[in-house]
Design a protein around this motif. Structure first.
Motif: not given
Length: 318
Positions: A69-76, A118-128
């Motif tokens: 997959t390019a790419v899946t968002c597994p957060t929201v 969310p803003p980018t920083t929060v989205r990166l936290e969610m992704l991790e």
């Protein structure tokens, strides 16, 4: 040794067309498949958006190529526990020939349930955090997790592959690239920028695979190809963060006047000049990429695959 794959566009084609393109890609000599994961197309002219996991199931029967997959968002839009089940089943169906490409996503696809974007920083936290959850689930153990962004209670995947599923992380800026280097099994980016590859490798990515993708429009009439790209994919030439924050295809259509045909000519390979196509993909090789994927924009898919099979792929560095 560089490999070359084909990028299946779920925004532009329905399931049957995607399966047929995958067959043609394998016959033409492409070695891998990417497939996009969207809820909406970028504009109504693209006109499609099938559920990627159903298409992957069909691909597992239609071709023998590895799929990512390019790419899946597994957060929201989808909880990471649900994405983990879909990815694990895909890995089993493909006989272990599946990689999960993930990223922080776009409002276009992820806002549909009414959740805040969310803003980018929060989205990166969610992704991790999402990646941590999915990796635990891929082991087959029962998982309970109470984190900053997600809860999981007594979840266990019973259908899992024999080997852990590689998770590659998409990054277009330094923060996402740093996350990919730190916790990813590979790195995905869409521009042949050697500096981003260097950051990934020096930041902890080491020799893990780096994959990139390019969109082209093959055709015998170059100007017709330019018009096709502008109509279908002008969104890719918009500046700044609009691609991440605009919520509907209509908003992208409203910005189409910002993208001129001259911008398309300068930034996309259009037409049937073999050297232009070879040069566009070789730029990724020169930038240190391990896998290069290419997508044909527009309806002339068979012509594209014949062109690449006979004239382009034989000239690409391996």
């Amino acid at each position: 040794m560089t490999e070359y794959g084909y990028f299946l566009s779920c925004e532009e084609f329905g399931p049957a067309d995607l399966i047929e393109q995958a067959r043609m890609a394998e016959q033409a000599g492409f070695q891998r498949l990417w497939i996009s994961d969207h809820y909406h197309p970028w504009n109504d002219a693209q006109g499609q958006s099938p559920f990627v996991w159903s298409v992957i199931g069909a691909l597992s029967e239609a071709v023998s190529l590895p799929v990512e997959t390019a790419v899946t968002c597994p957060t929201v839009r989808m909880h990471p526990a649900v994405v983990a089940q879909a990815a694990a089943t895909s890995a089993v169906m493909t006989g272990g020939r599946f990689r999960l490409g993930v990223g922080t996503g776009e409002a276009l696809n992820e806002h549909i349930l009414g959740d805040p974007w969310p803003p980018t920083t929060v989205r990166l936290e969610m992704l991790e955090e999402a990646i941590q959850i999915m990796r635990r689930l891929f082991t087959g153990e029962q998982v309970t997790h109470y984190g900053t962004h997600y809860k999981v209670e007594n979840a266990r995947l019973y259908t899992i592959p024999d080997e852990p599923i590689p998770i590659d992380i998409s990054g277009f800026g330094p923060e996402a690239t740093a996350l990919a280097a730190r916790i990813g099994d590979g790195y995905i980016t869409m521009m042949p920028e050697e500096s981003m590859v260097t950051q990934f490798r020096k930041g902890g990515g080491g020799t893990k695979p780096v994959s990139g993708g390019a969109k082209v429009c093959y055709g015998t009439d170059r100007e017709e190809c330019v018009r096709t790209v502008r109509e279908l994919w002008s969104n890719e030439l918009l500046p700044g963060e609009m691609g991440q924050v605009l919520p509907t295809p209509r908003h992208f259509e409203q910005l189409m006047p910002l993208v001129s045909e001259d911008m398309v000519r300068e930034n996309r390979v259009c037409g049937d000049d073999v050297e232009e196509h070879v040069s566009a993909l070789t730029a990724f090789v020169d930038g240190g990429f391990d896998v290069v994927y290419v997508n044909q924009i527009g309806p002339d898919q068979r012509g594209f695959f014949d062109f690449y099979r006979t004239k382009v792929l034989p000239q690409l560095p391996r």
